[in-house]
Design a protein around this motif. Structure first.
Motif, PDB file in Angstrom:
ATOM      1  N   ARG A  97      47.755 -72.249 -15.337  1.00 16.24           N
ATOM      2  CA  ARG A  97      48.115 -73.145 -14.825  1.00 16.24           C
ATOM      3  C   ARG A  97      49.096 -74.451 -15.423  1.00 16.24           C
ATOM      4  NH1 ARG A  97      51.231 -73.584  -9.084  1.00 16.24           N
ATOM      5  NH2 ARG A  97      52.950 -74.819 -10.213  1.00 16.24           N
ATOM      6  N   VAL A  98      49.373 -75.100 -16.810  1.00 13.63           N
ATOM      7  CA  VAL A  98      50.290 -76.207 -17.091  1.00 13.63           C
ATOM      8  C   VAL A  98      51.325 -76.940 -16.862  1.00 13.63           C
ATOM      9  CG1 VAL A  98      49.680 -77.058 -19.344  1.00 13.63           C
ATOM     10  CG2 VAL A  98      47.900 -76.086 -18.878  1.00 13.63           C
ATOM     11  N   LEU A 115      48.978 -72.423 -25.933  1.00  9.70           N
ATOM     12  CA  LEU A 115      48.440 -72.757 -25.388  1.00  9.70           C
ATOM     13  C   LEU A 115      48.828 -71.412 -24.142  1.00  9.70           C
ATOM     14  CD1 LEU A 115      47.647 -75.973 -23.614  1.00  9.70           C
ATOM     15  CD2 LEU A 115      46.061 -74.348 -24.244  1.00  9.70           C
ATOM     16  N   SER A 116      50.017 -71.080 -23.908  1.00 10.30           N
ATOM     17  CA  SER A 116      50.626 -69.725 -23.806  1.00 10.30           C
ATOM     18  C   SER A 116      50.064 -68.460 -24.641  1.00 10.30           C
ATOM     19  CB  SER A 116      51.920 -69.899 -23.360  1.00 10.30           C
ATOM     20  OG  SER A 116      52.167 -68.691 -23.534  1.00 10.30           O
ATOM     21  N   SER A 122      49.950 -70.559 -18.202  1.00  9.40           N
ATOM     22  CA  SER A 122      51.483 -70.007 -17.946  1.00  9.40           C
ATOM     23  C   SER A 122      52.021 -71.773 -17.410  1.00  9.40           C
ATOM     24  CB  SER A 122      51.643 -70.116 -16.396  1.00  9.40           C
ATOM     25  OG  SER A 122      52.808 -70.391 -15.895  1.00  9.40           O
ATOM     26  N   ILE A 123      52.497 -71.947 -18.689  1.00  7.70           N
ATOM     27  CA  ILE A 123      53.788 -73.733 -19.338  1.00  7.70           C
ATOM     28  C   ILE A 123      54.756 -72.967 -18.109  1.00  7.70           C
ATOM     29  CG2 ILE A 123      53.888 -74.941 -20.479  1.00  7.70           C
ATOM     30  CD1 ILE A 123      51.009 -74.065 -20.805  1.00  7.70           C
ATOM     31  N   GLU A 124      54.839 -74.558 -17.441  1.00  6.20           N
ATOM     32  CA  GLU A 124      55.863 -74.961 -16.759  1.00  6.20           C
ATOM     33  C   GLU A 124      56.491 -76.610 -17.366  1.00  6.20           C
ATOM     34  OE1 GLU A 124      54.959 -74.191 -12.672  1.00  6.20           O
ATOM     35  OE2 GLU A 124      53.605 -72.423 -13.250  1.00  6.20           O
ATOM     36  N   HIS A 125      57.192 -75.625 -17.388  1.00  4.63           N
ATOM     37  CA  HIS A 125      57.790 -77.900 -18.048  1.00  4.63           C
ATOM     38  C   HIS A 125      59.152 -78.264 -16.659  1.00  4.63           C
ATOM     39  CE1 HIS A 125      58.589 -75.442 -21.920  1.00  4.63           C
ATOM     40  NE2 HIS A 125      57.426 -75.844 -21.858  1.00  4.63           N
ATOM     41  N   LEU A 149      46.052 -78.636 -15.785  1.00  2.00           N
ATOM     42  CA  LEU A 149      46.741 -79.865 -16.292  1.00  2.00           C
ATOM     43  C   LEU A 149      47.782 -80.359 -16.532  1.00  2.00           C
ATOM     44  CD1 LEU A 149      45.490 -81.208 -19.882  1.00  2.00           C
ATOM     45  CD2 LEU A 149      47.654 -81.031 -19.626  1.00  2.00           C
ATOM     46  N   VAL A 150      48.152 -81.283 -16.183  1.00  2.00           N
ATOM     47  CA  VAL A 150      49.469 -81.801 -16.320  1.00  2.00           C
ATOM     48  C   VAL A 150      49.315 -83.201 -17.399  1.00  2.00           C
ATOM     49  CG1 VAL A 150      51.377 -83.585 -15.063  1.00  2.00           C
ATOM     50  CG2 VAL A 150      49.544 -82.272 -13.718  1.00  2.00           C
TER      51      VAL A 150
END
Length: 396
Positions: A97-98, A115-116, A122-125, A149-150
């Motif tokens: 997860r990023v 990256l996805s 999994s990219i989360e905004h 990563l954040v």
């Protein structure tokens, strides 16, 4: 500041080159032109020493060590190296997860898509509030031991919001996640002297701090570098992380700009710039149409040179067109120019398409004067009166 008669109010797109910086760079375009990677003769040694001095100045700006500075072509490349360079490590760690703030620079959002698509992350905004501050409760609720990563920018390039980097770092670090900060706008906006204590990776841009264009840097924590993969392959320069011949003159200019940004002059410049911005806003509030400010109302949490203003009922494109060629300002990030859609930053803080398309970013800089903003206000007033006279704007 005027450029060929144009009042320049677009410093967050790029800053003019500081005269002191230019003077320090000039010899490296002339007699000191050596390749810093030529290790067999004195000309190369001198160029290498100049590059190392520049790395030391940049490291000092952010509280890092010189060997943790990797020169790049700019902040976009630095962002790519930071996030894509660690992708394989993320796959190996099983953390998939990023987390990205919803108002990141377009290049970071595009890297997230890569990256996805290419690595399966999994990219989360993460949401922001109406002033652009990251929702820290949402970050705390999202963080867990599967977050790799954040990435959160230090100071926003469109509405000027300065994030709480120290607290974001604590939240990310508590779960073992890496923290990347796109700090391209930060040196002109805030004290960055300890940012390397809080972030594992920091992206920087020379031309956002009155240095030359075409050069940037990534701070990568020393123990993190062996885990990274290069995004540019070649001769293995810079610890194998970024191949290619370094442009000594640009590195020297970047170092000089960093030294000035870290000085008392840099601190006082930010204070003076905030006062000038506030004066500009007071003048704009007397225009023959209602306005609002996008971004923080607390000036302590706002880039001192940023003034993103909405003009009620006015098309920003029409207004800027009428201001040409007298004022240089923008509707948003220069890196998204030509994209026919409202700014993702303005939408993230809750503006609808109409209000977003009525917003103009004015960004002041060290050479902007009170006469500049007063003249700009009069020109904006004339343009709005012209819109009213043309029937394109109704004043209620």
């Amino acid at each position: 500041m005027k450029i060929d008669g144009v009042i320049y109010l677009d410093h967050q797109a790029t800053c003019p080159l500081d005269s002191t910086v230019f003077a320090e760079m000039t010899p490296y375009f002339e007699g000191r032109f050596g390749n810093p990677h030529s290790s067999d003769h004195a000309v190369g040694w001198r160029a290498s020493q100049a590059v190392q001095r520049a790395a030391s100045e940049i490291a000092r700006l952010i509280g890092a060590d010189p060997d943790e500075i990797i020169f790049t072509s700019g902040a976009t490349e630095a962002n790519n190296l930071a996030l894509l360079g660690l992708a394989r490590e993320g796959l190996a760690s099983k953390r998939r997860r990023v987390l990205l703030s919803s108002i990141e620079h377009k290049c970071v959002l595009e890297i997230g898509r890569a990256l996805s698509a290419e690595y399966g992350f999994s990219i989360e905004h993460l949401p922001v509030d109406t002033q652009g501050a990251l929702d820290l409760d949402a970050l705390e609720n999202s963080i867990s031991d599967d977050v790799f990563l954040v990435s959160v920018m230090g100071a926003n390039n469109e509405i000027g919001t300065i994030q709480d980097i120290e607290r974001i770092s604590r939240i990310a670090g508590a779960s073992g996640a890496y923290f990347h900060c796109d700090a391209a706008q930060a040196p002109s906006a805030m004290d960055v002297s300890r940012i390397a204590d809080h972030a594992d990776l920091v992206s920087l841009s020379s031309h956002k701090m009155y240095g030359p264009s075409g050069i940037g840097a990534l701070f990568a924590r020393r123990d993190l570098q062996p885990l990274m993969q290069p995004t540019i392959l070649g001769g293995g320069q810079q610890n194998g992380l970024r191949s290619g011949t370094l442009p000594a003159a640009l590195c020297v200019g970047f170092g000089a700009a960093a030294r000035i940004a870290a000085s008392e002059e840099g601190y006082h410049r930010r204070e003076q710039l905030a006062d000038l911005r506030d004066s500009f806003l007071k003048q704009l509030q007397n225009l023959p149409c209602r306005i609002w400010v996008n971004g923080p109302l607390d000036t302590e949490r706002k880039h001192p040179g940023n003034l993103s203003v909405g003009f009620e009922g006015v098309s920003a494109a029409d207004l800027l067109s009428r201001l040409q060629p007298k004022i240089a300002a923008s509707t948003g990030s220069a890196c998204t120019s030509g994209i026919p859609e409202p700014s993702h930053v303005l939408r993230a803080i809750g503006l609808d398409d109409e209000r977003a398309s009525s917003s103009v970013r004015f960004s002041l800089g060290k050479y902007t004067t009170l006469d500049d903003v007063s003249e700009a206000t009069e020109l904006i007033k004339e343009a709005i009166l012209d819109l009213i006279g043309s029937g394109l704007l109704e004043v209620g």
